[in-house]
Every structure is written in structure tokens, then in C-alpha cells.
Scaffold this motif. Structure first.
Motif, mmCIF file in Angstrom:
data_model
loop_
_atom_site.group_PDB
_atom_site.id
_atom_site.type_symbol
_atom_site.label_atom_id
_atom_site.label_comp_id
_atom_site.label_asym_id
_atom_site.label_seq_id
_atom_site.Cartn_x
_atom_site.Cartn_y
_atom_site.Cartn_z
ATOM 1 N N ASN A 36 0.829 -1.200 0.000
ATOM 2 C CA ASN A 36 0.000 0.000 0.000
ATOM 3 C C ASN A 36 0.869 1.258 0.000
ATOM 4 O OD1 ASN A 36 -2.763 1.199 0.299
ATOM 5 N ND2 ASN A 36 -1.880 1.975 2.204
ATOM 6 N N ARG A 37 1.938 1.252 0.780
ATOM 7 C CA ARG A 37 2.833 2.403 0.837
ATOM 8 C C ARG A 37 3.478 2.666 -0.522
ATOM 9 N NH1 ARG A 37 8.055 3.712 1.265
ATOM 10 N NH2 ARG A 37 8.758 1.540 1.102
ATOM 11 N N ARG A 38 3.837 1.583 -1.211
ATOM 12 C CA ARG A 38 4.499 1.707 -2.504
ATOM 13 C C ARG A 38 3.514 1.941 -3.657
ATOM 14 N NH1 ARG A 38 9.645 -0.851 -3.323
ATOM 15 N NH2 ARG A 38 10.651 -1.447 -1.371
ATOM 16 N N GLY A 39 2.230 1.645 -3.431
ATOM 17 C CA GLY A 39 1.272 1.690 -4.534
ATOM 18 C C GLY A 39 1.513 0.582 -5.545
ATOM 19 N N LEU A 56 -10.618 -9.909 2.662
ATOM 20 C CA LEU A 56 -10.043 -8.568 2.630
ATOM 21 C C LEU A 56 -11.051 -7.517 3.105
ATOM 22 C CD1 LEU A 56 -8.115 -8.686 -0.774
ATOM 23 C CD2 LEU A 56 -7.079 -8.374 1.482
ATOM 24 N N VAL A 57 -12.304 -7.683 2.705
ATOM 25 C CA VAL A 57 -13.343 -6.719 3.085
ATOM 26 C C VAL A 57 -13.598 -6.768 4.587
ATOM 27 C CG1 VAL A 57 -15.808 -6.199 2.929
ATOM 28 C CG2 VAL A 57 -14.483 -6.618 0.840
ATOM 29 N N SER A 84 -6.166 -0.517 2.413
ATOM 30 C CA SER A 84 -5.154 -0.693 1.357
ATOM 31 C C SER A 84 -5.597 -0.046 0.054
ATOM 32 C CB SER A 84 -4.874 -2.194 1.148
ATOM 33 O OG SER A 84 -4.464 -2.804 2.346
ATOM 34 N N THR A 85 -6.082 1.174 0.140
ATOM 35 C CA THR A 85 -6.593 1.840 -1.063
ATOM 36 C C THR A 85 -5.485 2.204 -2.040
ATOM 37 O OG1 THR A 85 -6.537 3.962 0.107
ATOM 38 C CG2 THR A 85 -8.623 2.733 0.144
ATOM 39 N N GLY A 86 -4.228 2.145 -1.596
ATOM 40 C CA GLY A 86 -3.126 2.450 -2.507
ATOM 41 C C GLY A 86 -2.714 1.282 -3.378
ATOM 42 N N ILE A 87 -3.263 0.092 -3.113
ATOM 43 C CA ILE A 87 -2.908 -1.086 -3.908
ATOM 44 C C ILE A 87 -3.877 -1.219 -5.072
ATOM 45 C CG2 ILE A 87 -2.628 -3.595 -3.921
ATOM 46 C CD1 ILE A 87 -2.094 -3.481 -0.926
ATOM 47 N N PRO A 88 -3.412 -1.182 -6.319
ATOM 48 C CA PRO A 88 -4.299 -1.500 -7.447
ATOM 49 C C PRO A 88 -4.502 -3.023 -7.520
ATOM 50 C CG PRO A 88 -2.436 -0.127 -8.130
ATOM 51 C CD PRO A 88 -2.101 -0.690 -6.782
#
Length: 209
Positions: free
Chosen positions: A37-40, A78-79, A87-91
Motif C-alpha cells: 500500500n505504501r508503494r502503490g 479482505l473486506v 489498502s486503497t493504494g494497492i491496485p
């Protein structure tokens, strides 16, 4: 992972839906998800067989049913673990048009909104947002048998922005999706799925291309 991303310049990571029964919302995976998530970093998730599949497959091929349900199982983990909201930064990219998720998202929301007290009697779990809204932030490829029913169901449930091209060739012969796709349906669906041509899921790869 740091070596793969920093030294090998990997575009993303790949998960199976579970590893020996450990699904993606499992607490030991939290540090890894936090770093992704930090890295996207894009995360591609492919289904595999669930634990004890021998008891539920009825001696039929596991990919036929179990793969689509295992994708839903790990997304639900996950939900309801709260990791997807954090983890909204993970595509995230899932396969097979979301499997059974288009049909089950509303049922999952029912249990979140109506029966949440049953699964959290103390009321100490962090609040979880609407399930269809969370799942709608994921991306889905159209590998497998996308037409005539899977992709329309996916679009009806989650819209067109997160639909990506994907193929199960050579495990699914190229002739099969073509045979199952009336030309009018294929053209209409292509024009209705702008995300299928979007580089947003893997921006680093799109730059190199």
C-alpha cells in the motif's frame, strides 16, 4: 519483495487466493499489505483450490467452480478484515470477471449491514464501509468465459471503469470465448469497457511500453 521491486524493477506482485488455507485478510500478511500500500504496488490475484477441496469438488475439475468461489472468499476476507479499506493504494486485479462476486456482493452487504452484530458481538471491530462500494474499487480481467453472461453481470454490478483485458489462453482454447460471443455482444461490450484499454493498473509497465 524489496529485492524484486527495488533491484529487479518488478511491476507488481502476484498472489494466489489462499496459501494452505491462509487468505489475504489473514493477520500475518498485514505487514506485506501495508508495504504494498505504501508503494502503490499492483497486486494480481489468481484463484486456486480451497482447503479440503476434495470434499466439495465432487470429483469434477476444480477450476470449474472452486476457482470463482475462492476469489470471492479471499475478497470477502479482505473486506471483512478491514484490509481492503486500509489498502486503497494497492491496485488490486482479480480474474475471471470477478467470478461469483457480481452475484454475491449484495448478499455480503446484507450480512455487513444487518447481521454485523452476530459476527462482532462486542462491537469492537473497526467499521467497514458498504461492500459493493469496496469491491467496486477493485479491477477485474475478463479471462475465462466472459461472454455472454459474465461481463454484463460484472458491468451491471460495478461499472466499466475497472474492467481489464485478460486471457486464459492456452488453458481455455481461443475458439471458446469467440464461439460464445455473438459479434453484436462483443462490439457492444468493447465500447462499454474503457478500463479494458487503461494503463492505470500498472503505470510502470505502461511507461516502458
Amino acid at each position: 519483495m524489496q529485492y524484486a521491486m527495488n533491484q529487479l524493477d518488478s511491476d507488481g506482485v502476484t498472489f494466489e487466493t489462499n496459501t494452505h488455507g491462509m487468505y489475504l485478510g489473514n493477520p500475518p500478511l498485514e505487514p506485506l499489505l501495508e508495504e504494498l500500500n505504501r508503494r502503490g504496488t499492483p497486486a494480481f490475484v489468481h484463484p486456486t483450490s480451497p482447503p479440503n477441496h476434495q470434499q466439495v469438488t465432487l470429483d469434477r475439475p476444480r477450476p470449474m467452480l472452486e476457482f470463482t468461489f475462492d476469489s470471492a472468499r479471499t475478497v470477502s476476507d479482505l473486506v471483512f478484515s478491514g484490509h481492503l479499506a486500509k489498502s486503497t493504494g494497492i491496485p488490486w486485479v482479480f480474474t475471471h470477471g470477478g467470478g461469483v462476486l457480481p452475484s454475491l456482493a449484495d448478499r455480503m452487504e446484507l450480512f455487513r449491514s444487518v447481521f454485523a452484530r452476530d459476527s462482532d458481538p462486542t462491537g469492537t471491530a473497526p467499521p467497514i464501509g458498504p461492500v459493493p462500494e469496496q469491491i467496486g474499487r477493485l479491477r477485474f480481467d475478463i479471462a475465462g468465459t466472459p461472454f455472454p453472461h459474465q461481463v454484463p453481470a460484472l458491468i451491471a454490478a460495478f461499472g466499466t471503469d475497472r474492467v481489464l483485458y485478460g486471457s486464459d489462453y492456452c488453458f481455455t482454447p481461443a475458439s471458446e470465448p469467440r464461439r460464445r460471443s455473438p459479434p453484436s455482444t462483443t462490439r457492444r461490450s468493447r465500447t462499454a469497457t474503457p478500463g479494458a484499454h487503461s494503463p492505470r493498473a500498472t503505470p510502470a509497465a505502461s511507461i516502458r511500453v
